[in-house]
Motif scaffolding. Structure first.
Motif, PDB file in Angstrom:
ATOM      1  N   SER A   1       0.896  -1.044   0.403  1.00  0.00           N
ATOM      2  CA  SER A   1       0.209  -0.112  -0.069  1.00  0.00           C
ATOM      3  C   SER A   1       0.443   1.129  -0.278  1.00  0.00           C
ATOM      4  CB  SER A   1      -1.099  -0.125   0.902  1.00  0.00           C
ATOM      5  OG  SER A   1      -1.902  -1.161   1.620  1.00  0.00           O
ATOM      6  N   PRO A   2       0.640   2.016  -0.682  1.00  0.00           N
ATOM      7  CA  PRO A   2       0.978   3.230  -0.466  1.00  0.00           C
ATOM      8  C   PRO A   2       1.488   4.283   0.594  1.00  0.00           C
ATOM      9  CG  PRO A   2      -0.500   4.049  -1.537  1.00  0.00           C
ATOM     10  CD  PRO A   2      -0.981   2.228  -1.750  1.00  0.00           C
ATOM     11  N   ARG A   3       2.613   4.618   1.118  1.00  0.00           N
ATOM     12  CA  ARG A   3       2.277   5.345   2.581  1.00  0.00           C
ATOM     13  C   ARG A   3       2.368   6.968   2.603  1.00  0.00           C
ATOM     14  NH1 ARG A   3       7.451   2.466   5.175  1.00  0.00           N
ATOM     15  NH2 ARG A   3       6.767   4.096   6.782  1.00  0.00           N
ATOM     16  N   ARG A   4       1.373   7.403   2.952  1.00  0.00           N
ATOM     17  CA  ARG A   4       1.183   8.832   3.411  1.00  0.00           C
ATOM     18  C   ARG A   4       1.466   9.966   4.340  1.00  0.00           C
ATOM     19  NH1 ARG A   4      -3.509   6.458   1.364  1.00  0.00           N
ATOM     20  NH2 ARG A   4      -3.647   6.320  -0.774  1.00  0.00           N
ATOM     21  N   PRO A   5       2.937  10.774   3.868  1.00  0.00           N
ATOM     22  CA  PRO A   5       3.350  11.546   5.210  1.00  0.00           C
ATOM     23  C   PRO A   5       1.946  11.585   6.255  1.00  0.00           C
ATOM     24  CG  PRO A   5       4.073  12.471   3.202  1.00  0.00           C
ATOM     25  CD  PRO A   5       3.065  11.001   2.751  1.00  0.00           C
ATOM     26  N   HIS A   6       1.664  12.084   7.277  1.00  0.00           N
ATOM     27  CA  HIS A   6       0.635  11.587   8.121  1.00  0.00           C
ATOM     28  C   HIS A   6       0.896  11.904   9.484  1.00  0.00           C
ATOM     29  CE1 HIS A   6      -3.479  12.413   9.170  1.00  0.00           C
ATOM     30  NE2 HIS A   6      -4.423  11.860   8.198  1.00  0.00           N
ATOM     31  N   ALA A   7       1.192  13.062  10.062  1.00  0.00           N
ATOM     32  CA  ALA A   7       1.251  13.122  11.329  1.00  0.00           C
ATOM     33  C   ALA A   7       0.135  13.181  12.394  1.00  0.00           C
ATOM     34  CB  ALA A   7       2.034  14.748  11.867  1.00  0.00           C
ATOM     35  N   PHE A   8       0.894  12.789  13.609  1.00  0.00           N
ATOM     36  CA  PHE A   8      -0.153  12.146  14.649  1.00  0.00           C
ATOM     37  C   PHE A   8      -0.804  13.283  15.992  1.00  0.00           C
ATOM     38  CE2 PHE A   8       2.588   8.046  14.483  1.00  0.00           C
ATOM     39  CZ  PHE A   8       1.298   7.455  13.538  1.00  0.00           C
ATOM     40  N   ASP A   9      -2.038  12.870  15.847  1.00  0.00           N
ATOM     41  CA  ASP A   9      -2.512  13.816  17.006  1.00  0.00           C
ATOM     42  C   ASP A   9      -2.782  12.978  18.275  1.00  0.00           C
ATOM     43  OD1 ASP A   9      -3.990  15.950  17.745  1.00  0.00           O
ATOM     44  OD2 ASP A   9      -6.243  15.618  16.669  1.00  0.00           O
ATOM     45  N   TRP A  10      -1.971  13.537  19.000  1.00  0.00           N
ATOM     46  CA  TRP A  10      -1.699  12.898  20.625  1.00  0.00           C
ATOM     47  C   TRP A  10      -3.144  13.413  20.891  1.00  0.00           C
ATOM     48  CZ3 TRP A  10      -0.708   8.607  19.929  1.00  0.00           C
ATOM     49  CH2 TRP A  10       0.667   7.667  18.917  1.00  0.00           C
ATOM     50  N   GLY A  11      -3.365  15.049  20.743  1.00  0.00           N
ATOM     51  CA  GLY A  11      -3.956  15.450  21.473  1.00  0.00           C
ATOM     52  C   GLY A  11      -6.031  14.776  21.665  1.00  0.00           C
ATOM     53  N   GLY A  12      -5.774  15.066  20.586  1.00  0.00           N
ATOM     54  CA  GLY A  12      -7.063  14.838  20.002  1.00  0.00           C
ATOM     55  C   GLY A  12      -7.355  13.130  20.382  1.00  0.00           C
ATOM     56  N   GLN A  13      -6.310  12.312  20.247  1.00  0.00           N
ATOM     57  CA  GLN A  13      -6.157  10.421  20.426  1.00  0.00           C
ATOM     58  C   GLN A  13      -6.418  10.584  22.137  1.00  0.00           C
ATOM     59  OE1 GLN A  13      -6.102   7.637  18.447  1.00  0.00           O
ATOM     60  NE2 GLN A  13      -7.646   7.531  20.361  1.00  0.00           N
ATOM     61  N   ILE A  14      -5.857  11.014  22.224  1.00  0.00           N
ATOM     62  CA  ILE A  14      -6.103  11.217  24.504  1.00  0.00           C
ATOM     63  C   ILE A  14      -7.091  11.417  24.767  1.00  0.00           C
ATOM     64  CG2 ILE A  14      -4.881  12.237  26.511  1.00  0.00           C
ATOM     65  CD1 ILE A  14      -2.150  11.892  25.605  1.00  0.00           C
ATOM     66  N   ALA A  15      -7.577  12.972  23.952  1.00  0.00           N
ATOM     67  CA  ALA A  15      -9.225  12.963  24.719  1.00  0.00           C
ATOM     68  C   ALA A  15     -10.243  12.394  24.315  1.00  0.00           C
ATOM     69  CB  ALA A  15      -9.305  14.511  24.285  1.00  0.00           C
ATOM     70  N   ALA A  16      -9.671  11.798  23.153  1.00  0.00           N
ATOM     71  CA  ALA A  16     -11.075  10.401  22.894  1.00  0.00           C
ATOM     72  C   ALA A  16     -11.104   9.342  23.366  1.00  0.00           C
ATOM     73  CB  ALA A  16     -10.914  10.772  21.508  1.00  0.00           C
ATOM     74  N   VAL A  17      -9.756   9.286  23.882  1.00  0.00           N
ATOM     75  CA  VAL A  17      -9.732   7.903  25.078  1.00  0.00           C
ATOM     76  C   VAL A  17     -10.290   8.124  26.102  1.00  0.00           C
ATOM     77  CG1 VAL A  17      -8.479   6.010  25.750  1.00  0.00           C
ATOM     78  CG2 VAL A  17      -7.533   7.004  23.001  1.00  0.00           C
ATOM     79  N   VAL A  18     -10.232   8.865  26.835  1.00  0.00           N
ATOM     80  CA  VAL A  18     -10.678   9.370  27.518  1.00  0.00           C
ATOM     81  C   VAL A  18     -12.279   9.890  27.840  1.00  0.00           C
ATOM     82  CG1 VAL A  18     -10.865  11.210  29.420  1.00  0.00           C
ATOM     83  CG2 VAL A  18      -8.347  11.018  28.643  1.00  0.00           C
ATOM     84  N   ALA A  19     -12.668  10.799  27.041  1.00  0.00           N
ATOM     85  CA  ALA A  19     -13.961  10.554  26.979  1.00  0.00           C
ATOM     86  C   ALA A  19     -14.619   9.826  26.501  1.00  0.00           C
ATOM     87  CB  ALA A  19     -14.701  11.810  25.987  1.00  0.00           C
ATOM     88  N   LEU A  20     -14.789   8.347  26.016  1.00  0.00           N
ATOM     89  CA  LEU A  20     -15.204   7.457  25.385  1.00  0.00           C
ATOM     90  C   LEU A  20     -15.364   6.390  27.084  1.00  0.00           C
ATOM     91  CD1 LEU A  20     -14.051   6.767  21.831  1.00  0.00           C
ATOM     92  CD2 LEU A  20     -16.558   6.837  22.473  1.00  0.00           C
TER      93      LEU A  20
END
Length: 430
Positions: free
Chosen positions: A172-191
């Protein structure tokens, strides 16, 4: 298709085995809820990150990593000596499932550029889940007669075959993509906080300081997630993804439909075994009319959508589910179990009619480069619906004076939600 199959199979076989797991490892209704919910919760919480990983490292590589993690966690579940260990292993399973699902869809998006062929491929992908739903309760019931631990070991050969086939898939092609750690942590905590408050609140009381604190934490996390997506330089869920109203409608329909389906499977598994005295195998067979018909009709959904448009199966599926829930809620407490099984059929069939067209609808509405992210968002909505559906259904059941009363409240409230989403679908002209 094998990826979706093994992920869906795991969620289905576990429901039938819950009473046996409780007899062996202990724990009350809350413990049973966590066995089911921790899997779907982790699944939904990490799907967005999985979509990002799919885009950044390539769908093929991310799929393989997810399958390996899922298989290892399945073995850990089968060997779990205590309930807490089983719950932790289920959490890890959910992480593997989170990687498998959006990457399997992204692989389809890469392989099929023509929308019609892609819709048919998605229908076949969905059929993997439908076959798992059909086989899951019966297989789970039969294997539980041997030992409930065997239901987890069955994932190992399926995962091995999927990995062998993956070796033949193009890179599969690889595309540069930065991680949104703040959003990910917030999503885990919320759920996590929301699910904890719903499940434990039924036991501790919703006025308990710990529960109130969890609710407050969930609200803060939701606000933090929204801010991270609006102002972050690399948002996990770009706000532009929701520019088209059709995307929002697709996500809401996916959420409510899965809440209804997962909630009904959880409730009816307990109802058949604990209220009507059915064995695990008999319970699996009682689910068979619903699940087998779902698998048989699944290929028909894509043809209906091609001929009459997506609105027909999406709206029709929601209405059929709502009717089935109302009829189930109206049955007397001592209705023949075969009759209850028959009226579960509309719930499964209605749900199966919504999944392929809603998935196709969303993927067609976003560019190919965002297929992994969009798949992650869609499956997050579906799994959030499943985990919160089980949590809320169980909480209502735990606080109801009698089982039948809680069952009816759950079913009728969900039917009302389905009618509302069906009306919204018409309103937005999907």
């Amino acid at each position: 298709m094998l990826g979706f199959f093994v992920v869906a199979l795991d969620s289905q076989v576990v429901n039938v085995a819950l009473p046996d797991i409780r007899s062996d490892l202990g724990g009350g209704l809350t413990g049973l809820q966590w066995i089911v919910t921790i899997y779907t919760l982790t699944f939904s919480a990490l799907l967005l990150l999985a979509g990002t990983l799919s885009d950044r490292f390539g769908a093929r590589r991310a799929y393989g990593a997810g399958m390996v993690l899922f298989v290892v966690a399945s073995a850990a579940c089968g060997l779990a000596p205590t309930l807490p260990v089983l719950i932790v292993a289920r959490l890890i399973q959910g992480a593997g499932a989170a990687l498998i699902t959006p990457t399997s869809l992204a692989l389809l998006r890469e392989a099929y550029h023509d929308p019609t062929r892609r819709a048919r491929a998605i229908a076949l992908w969905a059929m993997g889940g439908s076959v798992a739903a059909a086989a899951g309760p019966v297989v789970g019931g039969a294997l539980t007669q041997i030992d409930w631990r065997v239901i987890f070991f069955v994932n190992l050969p399926v995962g091995a075959v999927a990995l062998l086939l993956l070796a033949r898939v193009a890179r599969s092609p690889r595309r540069p993509h930065a991680f949104d750690w703040g959003g990910q942590i917030a999503a885990v905590v919320a759920l996590g906080s929301t699910t904890f408050a719903v499940i434990e609140g039924a036991d501790r009381g919703y006025g308990d300081p710990l529960i109130l604190g969890a609710i407050a934490l969930a609200l803060v996390a939701v606000l933090g997630f929204v801010q991270a997506q609006r102002r972050g330089s690399h948002p996990m869920v770009p706000p532009s993804l929701f520019a088209a109203p059709v995307v929002i409608v697709a996500l809401v329909v996916a959420f409510v439909s899965m809440a209804a389906f997962y909630g009904v499977v959880f409730l009816q598994s307990l109802y058949f075994q604990e209220q009507r005295g059915a064995s695990s195998l008999a319970t699996g067979l009682l689910f068979l009319p619903m699940t087998a018909l779902v698998a048989a009709l699944n290929p028909l959904v894509a043809r209906i959508a091609e001929r009459y448009g997506r609105m027909v199966p999406i709206i029709g599926g929601q209405v059929v589910m709502a009717v089935g829930l109302v009829v189930l809620a109206s049955l007397p407490p001592h209705a023949p179990v075969w009759l209850v099984a028959v009226f579960m059929v509309p719930v499964g069939v209605g749900g199966s009619f919504t999944v392929p067209p809603v998935t196709s609808l969303l993927l067609d509405a976003v560019p190919s480069a965002a297929a992994g992210t969009a798949s992650g968002v869609l499956n997050t909505a579906r799994q959030m619906g499943g985990s919160l559906g089980v949590a809320v259904f169980g909480a209502v059941l735990a606080t109801a004076p009698v089982f039948q009363h809680g069952l009816r409240v759950d079913l009728l409230a969900t039917a009302a939600l389905l009618v509302i989403t069906a009306v919204a679908t018409v309103r937005w002209r999907v």
